[in-house]
Motif scaffolding. Structure first.
Motif, PDB file in Angstrom:
ATOM      1  N   TRP A  57       1.008  -1.153   0.138  1.00  0.00           N
ATOM      2  CA  TRP A  57       0.192   0.067   0.038  1.00  0.00           C
ATOM      3  C   TRP A  57       0.944   1.268  -0.023  1.00  0.00           C
ATOM      4  O   TRP A  57       1.895   1.296   0.573  1.00  0.00           O
ATOM      5  N   GLY A  58       0.605   2.119  -0.979  1.00  0.00           N
ATOM      6  CA  GLY A  58       1.152   3.478  -1.025  1.00  0.00           C
ATOM      7  C   GLY A  58       0.779   4.057  -2.145  1.00  0.00           C
ATOM      8  O   GLY A  58      -0.278   3.870  -2.984  1.00  0.00           O
ATOM      9  N   GLU A  59       1.420   5.080  -2.681  1.00  0.00           N
ATOM     10  CA  GLU A  59       1.203   6.013  -3.651  1.00  0.00           C
ATOM     11  C   GLU A  59       1.058   5.329  -5.094  1.00  0.00           C
ATOM     12  O   GLU A  59       0.439   5.689  -6.065  1.00  0.00           O
ATOM     13  N   ASN A  60       1.977   4.230  -5.148  1.00  0.00           N
ATOM     14  CA  ASN A  60       1.885   3.387  -6.471  1.00  0.00           C
ATOM     15  C   ASN A  60       1.110   2.179  -6.518  1.00  0.00           C
ATOM     16  O   ASN A  60       0.868   1.453  -7.350  1.00  0.00           O
ATOM     17  N   PHE A  61       0.406   2.034  -5.360  1.00  0.00           N
ATOM     18  CA  PHE A  61      -0.549   0.966  -5.336  1.00  0.00           C
ATOM     19  C   PHE A  61      -1.828   0.934  -6.459  1.00  0.00           C
ATOM     20  O   PHE A  61      -1.757  -0.219  -6.955  1.00  0.00           O
ATOM     21  N   ILE A  62      -2.230   1.930  -6.494  1.00  0.00           N
ATOM     22  CA  ILE A  62      -3.572   1.907  -7.594  1.00  0.00           C
ATOM     23  C   ILE A  62      -2.813   1.642  -9.064  1.00  0.00           C
ATOM     24  O   ILE A  62      -3.267   0.918  -9.806  1.00  0.00           O
ATOM     25  N   PRO A  63      -1.954   2.587  -9.260  1.00  0.00           N
ATOM     26  CA  PRO A  63      -1.602   2.101 -10.746  1.00  0.00           C
ATOM     27  C   PRO A  63      -0.746   0.868 -10.975  1.00  0.00           C
ATOM     28  O   PRO A  63      -1.010   0.380 -12.034  1.00  0.00           O
ATOM     29  N   LEU A  64      -0.195   0.306 -10.036  1.00  0.00           N
ATOM     30  CA  LEU A  64      -0.016  -1.213 -10.077  1.00  0.00           C
ATOM     31  C   LEU A  64      -1.026  -2.115 -10.149  1.00  0.00           C
ATOM     32  O   LEU A  64      -1.220  -3.051 -10.959  1.00  0.00           O
ATOM     33  N   PHE A  65      -2.001  -1.901  -9.379  1.00  0.00           N
ATOM     34  CA  PHE A  65      -3.336  -2.710  -9.161  1.00  0.00           C
ATOM     35  C   PHE A  65      -3.886  -2.552 -10.715  1.00  0.00           C
ATOM     36  O   PHE A  65      -4.299  -3.595 -11.233  1.00  0.00           O
ATOM     37  N   GLN A  66      -4.113  -1.644 -11.280  1.00  0.00           N
ATOM     38  CA  GLN A  66      -4.642  -1.145 -12.552  1.00  0.00           C
ATOM     39  C   GLN A  66      -4.014  -2.234 -13.791  1.00  0.00           C
ATOM     40  O   GLN A  66      -4.665  -2.542 -14.678  1.00  0.00           O
ATOM     41  N   LYS A  67      -2.639  -1.943 -13.648  1.00  0.00           N
ATOM     42  CA  LYS A  67      -1.732  -2.613 -14.320  1.00  0.00           C
ATOM     43  C   LYS A  67      -1.833  -4.023 -14.434  1.00  0.00           C
ATOM     44  O   LYS A  67      -1.813  -4.724 -15.763  1.00  0.00           O
ATOM     45  N   LEU A  68      -1.874  -4.714 -13.366  1.00  0.00           N
ATOM     46  CA  LEU A  68      -1.879  -6.097 -13.126  1.00  0.00           C
ATOM     47  C   LEU A  68      -2.917  -7.029 -12.839  1.00  0.00           C
ATOM     48  O   LEU A  68      -3.114  -8.138 -13.017  1.00  0.00           O
ATOM     49  N   VAL A  69      -4.056  -6.207 -12.386  1.00  0.00           N
ATOM     50  CA  VAL A  69      -5.479  -7.116 -11.855  1.00  0.00           C
ATOM     51  C   VAL A  69      -6.352  -6.899 -13.155  1.00  0.00           C
ATOM     52  O   VAL A  69      -6.634  -5.736 -13.502  1.00  0.00           O
ATOM     53  N   ASP A  70      -6.865  -7.976 -13.955  1.00  0.00           N
ATOM     54  CA  ASP A  70      -7.842  -7.834 -14.931  1.00  0.00           C
ATOM     55  C   ASP A  70      -9.252  -7.370 -14.273  1.00  0.00           C
ATOM     56  O   ASP A  70      -9.489  -7.710 -13.046  1.00  0.00           O
ATOM     57  N   ASP A  71      -9.924  -6.796 -14.858  1.00  0.00           N
ATOM     58  CA  ASP A  71     -11.307  -6.073 -14.420  1.00  0.00           C
ATOM     59  C   ASP A  71     -12.031  -7.007 -14.157  1.00  0.00           C
ATOM     60  O   ASP A  71     -12.985  -6.798 -13.365  1.00  0.00           O
ATOM     61  N   LYS A  72     -12.061  -8.244 -14.862  1.00  0.00           N
ATOM     62  CA  LYS A  72     -13.078  -9.406 -14.508  1.00  0.00           C
ATOM     63  C   LYS A  72     -12.808 -10.272 -13.241  1.00  0.00           C
ATOM     64  O   LYS A  72     -13.342 -11.134 -12.938  1.00  0.00           O
ATOM     65  N   GLN A  73     -11.349 -10.063 -12.909  1.00  0.00           N
ATOM     66  CA  GLN A  73     -10.812 -10.809 -11.820  1.00  0.00           C
ATOM     67  C   GLN A  73     -11.632 -10.580 -10.579  1.00  0.00           C
ATOM     68  O   GLN A  73     -11.724  -9.369 -10.023  1.00  0.00           O
ATOM     69  N   ASN A  74     -11.847 -11.824  -9.716  1.00  0.00           N
ATOM     70  CA  ASN A  74     -12.400 -11.484  -8.328  1.00  0.00           C
ATOM     71  C   ASN A  74     -11.153 -11.644  -7.294  1.00  0.00           C
ATOM     72  O   ASN A  74     -10.400 -12.420  -7.535  1.00  0.00           O
ATOM     73  N   ILE A  75     -11.193 -10.505  -6.628  1.00  0.00           N
ATOM     74  CA  ILE A  75      -9.913 -10.464  -5.570  1.00  0.00           C
ATOM     75  C   ILE A  75     -10.275 -10.591  -4.164  1.00  0.00           C
ATOM     76  O   ILE A  75     -11.510 -10.113  -3.772  1.00  0.00           O
ATOM     77  N   LEU A  76      -9.312 -11.248  -3.322  1.00  0.00           N
ATOM     78  CA  LEU A  76      -9.444 -10.903  -1.835  1.00  0.00           C
ATOM     79  C   LEU A  76      -8.160  -9.925  -1.551  1.00  0.00           C
ATOM     80  O   LEU A  76      -7.068  -9.767  -2.066  1.00  0.00           O
ATOM     81  N   LEU A  77      -8.475  -9.213  -0.532  1.00  0.00           N
ATOM     82  CA  LEU A  77      -7.754  -8.327   0.097  1.00  0.00           C
ATOM     83  C   LEU A  77      -6.773  -8.870   1.441  1.00  0.00           C
ATOM     84  O   LEU A  77      -7.925  -9.099   2.206  1.00  0.00           O
TER      85      LEU A  77
END
Length: 211
Positions: free
Chosen positions: A42-62
């Motif tokens: 978690w940090g300032e690069n979390f969301i950019p990396l999340f959007q780059k690596l996680v498919d929109d249709k993927q179900n995730i657990l945090l």
């Protein structure tokens, strides 16, 4: 958003129904890496990396500390991603299989580079790699790792450098998911490696990033 028990979390990841995203810091997760998780601290690069690596249709657990959970979930939902199946505080995990991701500093990497043999990958974007990179490194951007490494030997020794420790650590978790175990993360900003005097290849079209 549902707070999961360890049993519920284990059930969902064991059948690959969901991708686990581990948002803990590198310090917290390196020694107790949850097998099969994608680590995006978690940090300032979390969301950019999340959007780059996680498919929109993927179900995730945090996996996230309770004090950060609301903020992390809110930021993910703000991107339009809605497939969060639940979250768990890592402190509640007692029985799941864990392993270690080794993180080294710039000085140790410099010694290993001079006296050891390994496969060095640079996960920065291709344009940055083209401008300047460590000699003998191979450029494999983060979003290409799962395709490029399918045909390589999982027994090979791999060192990873990136823009910073976070990017390199995320790449390491991707390789662990692909079955690679002999991995070392170089836990520093790339330009710190330049300052250590490692052999740097620079494009003649670009000025040096560091003298």
């Amino acid at each position: 958003m549902k707070l999961l028990t360890e049993e519920e979390f284990a059930e969902l990841i064991s059948h690959k129904q969901c991708l686990a995203i581990d948002s803990r810091s590198i310090l917290s997760s390196a020694d107790k890496f949850i097998e099969g998780a994608l680590c995006i601290p978690w940090g300032e690069n979390f969301i950019p990396l999340f959007q780059k690596l996680v498919d929109d249709k993927q179900n995730i657990l945090l996996l996230c500390d309770a004090q950060n959970a609301e903020e992390i979930i809110r930021n993910i939902l703000a991107t339009g991603f809605s497939n969060i199946s639940g979250w768990i505080d890592p402190s509640a995990i007692k029985n799941l299989s864990t392993s270690v991701i080794i993180v080294i500093d710039a000085d140790e990497f410099k010694l290993d580079y001079d006296y050891d043999e390994f496969y060095l990958i640079d996960v920065r974007d291709a344009d940055l790699y083209e401008k300047y990179h460590i000699e003998f490194s191979q450029n494999i951007p983060l979003d290409d790792i799962d395709t490029v490494f399918q045909d390589l030997d999982p027994k090979m020794r791999i060192y990873i450098v990136g823009d910073d420790a976070m990017h390199a650590f995320t790449a390491a978790s991707l390789l662990k998911m692909l079955g690679f175990e002999l991995i070392r993360v170089v836990g520093c900003n790339f330009d710190e490696l330049v300052e250590k005097g490692l052999p740097i290849i620079r494009s003649s079209k670009n000025s040096s990033p560091s003298q």
